[in-house]
Design a protein around this motif. Structure first.
Motif, PDB file in Angstrom:
ATOM      1  N   ALA A  63       0.426  -1.018  -0.303  1.00 28.66           N
ATOM      2  CA  ALA A  63      -0.290   0.003  -0.333  1.00 28.66           C
ATOM      3  C   ALA A  63       0.544   0.960  -0.080  1.00 28.66           C
ATOM      4  O   ALA A  63       0.294   2.387  -0.800  1.00 28.66           O
ATOM      5  CB  ALA A  63      -1.030   0.064   0.706  1.00 28.66           C
ATOM      6  N   ARG A  64       1.817   1.166   1.279  1.00 25.74           N
ATOM      7  CA  ARG A  64       2.964   1.963   0.752  1.00 25.74           C
ATOM      8  C   ARG A  64       4.070   2.991  -0.911  1.00 25.74           C
ATOM      9  O   ARG A  64       3.873   3.959  -1.142  1.00 25.74           O
ATOM     10  CB  ARG A  64       3.983   2.257   2.041  1.00 25.74           C
ATOM     11  CG  ARG A  64       3.229   2.311   3.112  1.00 25.74           C
ATOM     12  CD  ARG A  64       4.535   2.239   4.055  1.00 25.74           C
ATOM     13  NE  ARG A  64       4.956   2.772   4.328  1.00 25.74           N
ATOM     14  CZ  ARG A  64       6.393   3.531   4.909  1.00 25.74           C
ATOM     15  NH1 ARG A  64       6.901   2.080   5.571  1.00 25.74           N
ATOM     16  NH2 ARG A  64       7.404   4.355   5.183  1.00 25.74           N
ATOM     17  N   ALA A  65       4.034   1.206  -1.391  1.00 24.86           N
ATOM     18  CA  ALA A  65       4.398   1.109  -2.700  1.00 24.86           C
ATOM     19  C   ALA A  65       3.426   2.064  -3.388  1.00 24.86           C
ATOM     20  O   ALA A  65       4.189   2.812  -4.321  1.00 24.86           O
ATOM     21  CB  ALA A  65       4.539   0.836  -3.151  1.00 24.86           C
ATOM     22  N   SER A  66       1.803   1.744  -3.666  1.00 26.95           N
ATOM     23  CA  SER A  66       0.504   1.687  -4.415  1.00 26.95           C
ATOM     24  C   SER A  66       1.370   3.434  -4.083  1.00 26.95           C
ATOM     25  O   SER A  66       0.316   3.772  -5.706  1.00 26.95           O
ATOM     26  CB  SER A  66      -0.208   1.474  -4.648  1.00 26.95           C
ATOM     27  OG  SER A  66      -0.837   1.956  -4.840  1.00 26.95           O
ATOM     28  N   ASP A  67       0.283   4.028  -2.644  1.00 31.91           N
ATOM     29  CA  ASP A  67       0.179   5.602  -2.494  1.00 31.91           C
ATOM     30  C   ASP A  67       1.633   6.186  -3.244  1.00 31.91           C
ATOM     31  O   ASP A  67       1.520   7.362  -3.872  1.00 31.91           O
ATOM     32  CB  ASP A  67       0.727   6.005  -1.041  1.00 31.91           C
ATOM     33  CG  ASP A  67      -0.592   5.080  -0.484  1.00 31.91           C
ATOM     34  OD1 ASP A  67      -1.151   4.337  -1.362  1.00 31.91           O
ATOM     35  OD2 ASP A  67      -1.143   4.846   0.894  1.00 31.91           O
ATOM     36  N   LYS A  68       3.402   5.832  -3.057  1.00 28.28           N
ATOM     37  CA  LYS A  68       3.970   6.184  -3.525  1.00 28.28           C
ATOM     38  C   LYS A  68       4.342   6.357  -4.582  1.00 28.28           C
ATOM     39  O   LYS A  68       4.620   7.934  -5.340  1.00 28.28           O
ATOM     40  CB  LYS A  68       5.393   5.863  -3.067  1.00 28.28           C
ATOM     41  CG  LYS A  68       6.851   6.874  -3.356  1.00 28.28           C
ATOM     42  CD  LYS A  68       6.978   8.077  -2.443  1.00 28.28           C
ATOM     43  CE  LYS A  68       7.711   9.262  -2.754  1.00 28.28           C
ATOM     44  NZ  LYS A  68       8.181  10.221  -1.537  1.00 28.28           N
ATOM     45  N   LEU A 125       4.000  11.031  -7.165  1.00 30.46           N
ATOM     46  CA  LEU A 125       5.208  10.233  -8.806  1.00 30.46           C
ATOM     47  C   LEU A 125       4.385  10.872  -9.513  1.00 30.46           C
ATOM     48  O   LEU A 125       4.544  11.103 -10.007  1.00 30.46           O
ATOM     49  CB  LEU A 125       5.392   9.509  -8.240  1.00 30.46           C
ATOM     50  CG  LEU A 125       7.143   9.710  -7.261  1.00 30.46           C
ATOM     51  CD1 LEU A 125       8.152   8.130  -7.030  1.00 30.46           C
ATOM     52  CD2 LEU A 125       7.925  10.575  -6.877  1.00 30.46           C
ATOM     53  N   LYS A 126       3.565  10.141  -9.807  1.00 32.08           N
ATOM     54  CA  LYS A 126       3.029   9.832 -10.389  1.00 32.08           C
ATOM     55  C   LYS A 126       2.359  11.284 -10.894  1.00 32.08           C
ATOM     56  O   LYS A 126       1.736  12.581 -12.484  1.00 32.08           O
ATOM     57  CB  LYS A 126       1.522   9.326 -11.249  1.00 32.08           C
ATOM     58  CG  LYS A 126       1.945   7.589 -11.373  1.00 32.08           C
ATOM     59  CD  LYS A 126       0.845   6.736 -11.843  1.00 32.08           C
ATOM     60  CE  LYS A 126       1.338   5.330 -11.747  1.00 32.08           C
ATOM     61  NZ  LYS A 126       0.154   4.806 -11.651  1.00 32.08           N
TER      62      LYS A 126
END
Length: 83
Positions: free
Chosen positions: A39-44, A48-49
């Motif tokens: 979830a943290r990677a997805s949020d990051k 960035l997008k």
């Protein structure tokens, strides 16, 4: 004991217990969120997008630098091999 040395009432103790339980629940939820790597990677990635949509210049500059590096390496490689 209270600040003036009087023992706490049962209602005060219950209130403190409920407060500590709430705080503990909040802490457990925060820890669970920190350990959810996916979830943290997805949020990051989403962050960035969004930043790239707002300001595409850094991405364009990086892509340009990458292309120039590729072209320079091919040129050097050709000169070394004599082709």
């Amino acid at each position: 004991m209270t600040a003036d040395g009087e023992p706490k009432t049962a209602a005060e103790l219950r209130g403190e217990i409920e407060e500590v339980r709430r705080e503990l629940g909040d802490t457990a939820a925060e820890l669970a969120a920190k350990t959810d790597v996916k979830a943290r990677a997805s949020d990051k990635a989403e962050e960035l997008k969004q930043r790239a949509r707002e300001n595409p210049a850094p991405i364009a500059a990086a892509a340009g630098a990458f292309v120039l590096t590729l072209l320079a390496s091919r040129l050097v490689s050709r000169r070394r091999t004599g082709t």
